[in-house]
Design a protein around this motif. Structure first.
Motif, PDB file in Angstrom:
ATOM      1  N   UNK A 230      97.265  98.741 -21.993  1.00 40.13           N
ATOM      2  CA  UNK A 230      96.879  98.555 -23.395  1.00 40.13           C
ATOM      3  C   UNK A 230      95.810  99.569 -23.802  1.00 40.13           C
ATOM      4  N   UNK A 231      94.819  99.799 -22.942  1.00 42.25           N
ATOM      5  CA  UNK A 231      93.758 100.758 -23.238  1.00 42.25           C
ATOM      6  C   UNK A 231      94.326 102.182 -23.325  1.00 42.25           C
ATOM      7  N   UNK A 232      95.245 102.508 -22.449  1.00 40.97           N
ATOM      8  CA  UNK A 232      95.849 103.843 -22.470  1.00 40.97           C
ATOM      9  C   UNK A 232      96.653 104.062 -23.755  1.00 40.97           C
ATOM     10  N   UNK A 233      97.439 103.086 -24.141  1.00 38.87           N
ATOM     11  CA  UNK A 233      98.229 103.197 -25.366  1.00 38.87           C
ATOM     12  C   UNK A 233      97.309 103.280 -26.586  1.00 38.87           C
ATOM     13  N   UNK A 234      96.275 102.448 -26.629  1.00 40.18           N
ATOM     14  CA  UNK A 234      95.336 102.467 -27.757  1.00 40.18           C
ATOM     15  C   UNK A 234      94.614 103.811 -27.844  1.00 40.18           C
ATOM     16  N   UNK A 235      94.258 104.389 -26.715  1.00 40.31           N
ATOM     17  CA  UNK A 235      93.589 105.688 -26.702  1.00 40.31           C
ATOM     18  C   UNK A 235      94.503 106.774 -27.253  1.00 40.31           C
ATOM     19  N   UNK A 236      95.750 106.791 -26.825  1.00 36.81           N
ATOM     20  CA  UNK A 236      96.700 107.797 -27.314  1.00 36.81           C
ATOM     21  C   UNK A 236      96.906 107.652 -28.818  1.00 36.81           C
ATOM     22  N   UNK A 237      97.044 106.426 -29.290  1.00 38.61           N
ATOM     23  CA  UNK A 237      97.238 106.200 -30.729  1.00 38.61           C
ATOM     24  C   UNK A 237      96.026 106.679 -31.519  1.00 38.61           C
ATOM     25  N   UNK A 238      94.825 106.348 -31.063  1.00 40.88           N
ATOM     26  CA  UNK A 238      93.614 106.757 -31.783  1.00 40.88           C
ATOM     27  C   UNK A 238      93.423 108.270 -31.758  1.00 40.88           C
ATOM     28  N   UNK A 239      93.748 108.919 -30.652  1.00 41.43           N
ATOM     29  CA  UNK A 239      93.610 110.375 -30.587  1.00 41.43           C
ATOM     30  C   UNK A 239      94.601 111.069 -31.516  1.00 41.43           C
ATOM     31  N   UNK A 240      95.762 110.478 -31.724  1.00 43.14           N
ATOM     32  CA  UNK A 240      96.751 111.089 -32.617  1.00 43.14           C
ATOM     33  C   UNK A 240      96.361 110.949 -34.081  1.00 43.14           C
ATOM     34  N   UNK A 241      95.629 109.907 -34.432  1.00 43.24           N
ATOM     35  CA  UNK A 241      95.337 109.691 -35.849  1.00 43.24           C
ATOM     36  C   UNK A 241      93.880 109.890 -36.240  1.00 43.24           C
ATOM     37  N   UNK A 242      93.073 110.478 -35.360  1.00 43.64           N
ATOM     38  CA  UNK A 242      91.648 110.647 -35.680  1.00 43.64           C
ATOM     39  C   UNK A 242      91.391 111.808 -36.640  1.00 43.64           C
ATOM     40  N   UNK A 243      92.365 112.681 -36.863  1.00 49.47           N
ATOM     41  CA  UNK A 243      92.208 113.751 -37.836  1.00 49.47           C
ATOM     42  C   UNK A 243      91.519 114.989 -37.296  1.00 49.47           C
TER      43      UNK A 243
END
Length: 53
Positions: free
Chosen positions: A13-26
């Motif tokens: 869950x932490x790995x998936x959340x990290x990837x999602x946040x890195x893709x949308x941080x701008x």
């Protein structure tokens, strides 16, 4: 065994959340706008061992 499964689930869950946040941080590479860069001054041209004040 339950503890290991919970730990693995949390790690995934932490790995998936990290990837999602890195893709949308701008944060993306932006080319330098050379019209906004200041000119160099005497301290930028100073040689090692010399002090310019």
């Amino acid at each position: 065994m339950i503890l290991i499964i919970a730990l693995i689930t949390l790690a995934v869950w932490a790995l998936v959340a990290t990837v999602i946040e890195l893709r949308r941080d701008g944060h993306r590479r932006v080319p330098t706008d050379w019209t906004r860069v200041v000119e160099r001054d005497a301290l930028d041209r100073a040689e090692a061992g010399h002090v310019y004040r």
